[in-house]
Design a protein around this motif. Structure first.
Motif, short mmCIF file in Angstrom:
data_model
loop_
_atom_site.label_atom_id
_atom_site.label_comp_id
_atom_site.label_asym_id
_atom_site.label_seq_id
_atom_site.Cartn_x
_atom_site.Cartn_y
_atom_site.Cartn_z
N GLU A 124 -6.26 -3.76 -4.68
CA GLU A 124 -6.12 -2.44 -4.08
C GLU A 124 -7.38 -2.03 -3.32
O GLU A 124 -7.32 -1.54 -2.19
CB GLU A 124 -5.79 -1.40 -5.16
N MET A 125 -8.53 -2.26 -3.93
CA MET A 125 -9.79 -1.82 -3.33
C MET A 125 -10.14 -2.59 -2.06
O MET A 125 -10.51 -2.01 -1.04
CB MET A 125 -10.94 -1.97 -4.34
N HIS A 126 -10.01 -3.90 -2.12
CA HIS A 126 -10.50 -4.73 -1.03
C HIS A 126 -9.47 -5.03 0.07
O HIS A 126 -9.85 -5.40 1.19
CB HIS A 126 -11.05 -6.04 -1.57
N TRP A 127 -8.18 -4.87 -0.27
CA TRP A 127 -7.17 -5.24 0.72
C TRP A 127 -6.28 -4.07 1.16
O TRP A 127 -5.71 -4.13 2.25
CB TRP A 127 -6.29 -6.37 0.17
N LEU A 128 -6.18 -3.05 0.33
CA LEU A 128 -5.31 -1.92 0.68
C LEU A 128 -6.09 -0.65 0.99
O LEU A 128 -5.50 0.35 1.40
CB LEU A 128 -4.31 -1.65 -0.46
N GLY A 175 -8.78 0.57 5.51
CA GLY A 175 -8.61 1.31 6.74
C GLY A 175 -7.44 0.88 7.60
O GLY A 175 -7.26 1.38 8.72
N THR A 176 -6.64 -0.08 7.12
CA THR A 176 -5.46 -0.52 7.86
C THR A 176 -4.22 -0.29 7.00
O THR A 176 -4.31 -0.14 5.78
CB THR A 176 -5.54 -2.01 8.23
N GLU A 177 -3.07 -0.29 7.63
CA GLU A 177 -1.83 0.03 6.91
C GLU A 177 -1.39 -1.11 6.01
O GLU A 177 -0.82 -0.88 4.94
CB GLU A 177 -0.71 0.36 7.90
N PHE A 178 -1.66 -2.34 6.44
CA PHE A 178 -1.25 -3.51 5.65
C PHE A 178 -2.45 -4.41 5.36
O PHE A 178 -3.57 -4.11 5.76
CB PHE A 178 -0.15 -4.27 6.39
N ILE A 179 -2.23 -5.48 4.67
CA ILE A 179 -3.32 -6.32 4.19
C ILE A 179 -4.19 -6.86 5.33
O ILE A 179 -5.42 -6.83 5.25
CB ILE A 179 -2.76 -7.50 3.37
N ALA A 180 -3.56 -7.37 6.38
CA ALA A 180 -4.31 -8.03 7.45
C ALA A 180 -4.37 -7.21 8.74
O ALA A 180 -4.67 -7.75 9.80
CB ALA A 180 -3.71 -9.40 7.73
N GLY A 181 -4.08 -5.92 8.65
CA GLY A 181 -4.11 -5.07 9.85
C GLY A 181 -3.05 -4.00 9.78
O GLY A 181 -2.54 -3.67 8.70
N ASP A 182 -2.67 -3.47 10.92
CA ASP A 182 -1.68 -2.40 10.96
C ASP A 182 -0.26 -2.89 11.12
O ASP A 182 0.67 -2.09 11.25
CB ASP A 182 -2.03 -1.42 12.10
N PHE A 226 -1.13 2.15 -9.84
CA PHE A 226 -1.99 2.10 -8.65
C PHE A 226 -1.27 2.76 -7.48
O PHE A 226 -0.29 2.21 -6.96
CB PHE A 226 -2.33 0.64 -8.31
N LYS A 227 -1.76 3.92 -7.08
CA LYS A 227 -1.10 4.71 -6.04
C LYS A 227 -0.99 3.97 -4.72
O LYS A 227 0.07 3.96 -4.08
CB LYS A 227 -1.85 6.03 -5.84
N ASP A 228 -2.09 3.36 -4.28
CA ASP A 228 -2.07 2.67 -2.98
C ASP A 228 -1.18 1.44 -3.01
O ASP A 228 -0.54 1.11 -2.01
CB ASP A 228 -3.49 2.29 -2.56
N ILE A 229 -1.14 0.76 -4.15
CA ILE A 229 -0.24 -0.38 -4.28
C ILE A 229 1.21 0.10 -4.19
O ILE A 229 2.04 -0.51 -3.52
CB ILE A 229 -0.47 -1.13 -5.62
N SER A 230 1.52 1.20 -4.84
CA SER A 230 2.87 1.74 -4.82
C SER A 230 3.33 2.06 -3.40
O SER A 230 4.43 1.67 -2.98
CB SER A 230 2.94 3.01 -5.68
N THR A 231 2.48 2.75 -2.63
CA THR A 231 2.82 3.13 -1.25
C THR A 231 3.03 1.90 -0.38
O THR A 231 4.02 1.80 0.36
CB THR A 231 1.71 4.00 -0.65
N TRP A 232 2.10 0.96 -0.47
CA TRP A 232 2.18 -0.27 0.32
C TRP A 232 3.40 -1.10 -0.08
O TRP A 232 4.13 -1.61 0.78
CB TRP A 232 0.89 -1.07 0.11
N TRP A 233 3.65 -1.22 -1.37
CA TRP A 233 4.74 -2.06 -1.89
C TRP A 233 6.10 -1.56 -1.38
O TRP A 233 6.95 -2.36 -0.99
CB TRP A 233 4.70 -2.03 -3.41
N ASN A 234 6.29 -0.25 -1.37
CA ASN A 234 7.54 0.31 -0.86
C ASN A 234 7.74 -0.04 0.61
O ASN A 234 8.87 -0.33 1.04
CB ASN A 234 7.54 1.83 -1.04
N LYS A 235 6.67 -0.02 1.39
CA LYS A 235 6.77 -0.38 2.81
C LYS A 235 7.19 -1.84 2.97
O LYS A 235 7.99 -2.17 3.86
CB LYS A 235 5.44 -0.13 3.51
#
Length: 227
Positions: free
Chosen positions: A148-152, A155-162, A189-198
């Motif tokens: 979560e800290m290093h990849w989510l 500053g980008t929406e996804f792991i490797a960019g937007d 993990f809030k950021d994991i939850s948001t990203w995972w749904n996407k």
């Protein structure tokens, strides 16, 4: 000749490749290898993959193992969209950066938690000690924090960019493994939850199709816990 994909949908990278090929509308033949019955140890399958693991592809007689190598090959053969595995050098390097990290940064810890809590007891008939399970859970949670800290939170929406890529798909499939063992990272993990749904939404309906076995296992475990 049709591309053959040897998989077991209990396997994280198997699910990722299945979803990837479905999303790409790639014509492929699904060849199920039942790991629970030891089908990967048969002489027939060993002749296909000397490492006795899934996933494996057979593309016009060219047999290739290892999910990351397979993804890169599919990209070079133009069988998957550039958007999911970019060919531009720097964009691809960002995806590769995560693919290199995730093996020991995320995958091993999520997989071992699942194995110790779910798989080993089924084969041995013995539950792990509380101390042993706690150790694996701590290491897994530490890896989730790092993810979560290093990849989510970069500053980008996804792991490797937007834009969503195979990096997101592979990571999402890894997180389903501890969920099947009763630990849902989205609840902690809030950021994991948001990203995972996407990620789920982007790859559906194939994401849910690939995880039908996992979701069935989760429901069975919930039912057993109530009895």
């Amino acid at each position: 000749m049709v591309l053959k994909l040897y998989i077991d949908l209990l396997s994280q990278p198997s699910r990722a490749l299945f979803i990837l090929l479905k999303t790409a509308k790639c014509d492929f033949e699904k060849k199920l290898v039942d790991l629970r019955k030891g089908a990967h140890y048969t002489d027939e399958f060993t002749a296909i993959n000397r490492f006795q693991k899934v996933p494996v592809i057979d593309h016009n007689g060219f047999i290739l193992t290892e999910s990351v190598a397979i993804i890169k090959y599919l990209s070079r053969e133009n069988l998957i969209p550039n958007s999911l595995f970019p060919k531009e050098s720097k964009s691809q390097a960002r995806v590769d950066e995560f693919l290199e990290w995730q093996h020991i940064g995320l995958r091993i810890h999520c997989a071992m938690y699942f194995r110790v809590k779910v798989i080993d007891p089924k084969f041995t008939g013995k539950a792990p000690s509380a101390k042993t399970l706690m150790g694996f859970e701590k290491r897994m949670i530490s890896s989730l924090k790092a993810f979560e800290m290093h990849w989510l939170q970069n500053g980008t929406e996804f792991i490797a960019g937007d834009s969503i890529t195979v990096a997101d798909l592979l990571a999402a499939c890894e997180l389903e493994q501890p969920r099947a063992a009763g630990y849902d990272a989205a609840e902690n993990f809030k950021d994991i939850s948001t990203w995972w749904n996407k990620v789920r939404n982007h790859f559906n309906p194939y994401y849910d199709e690939a995880h039908a076995v996992i979701n069935s296992l989760i429901e069975k475990n919930k039912l057993a816990a109530k009895l």
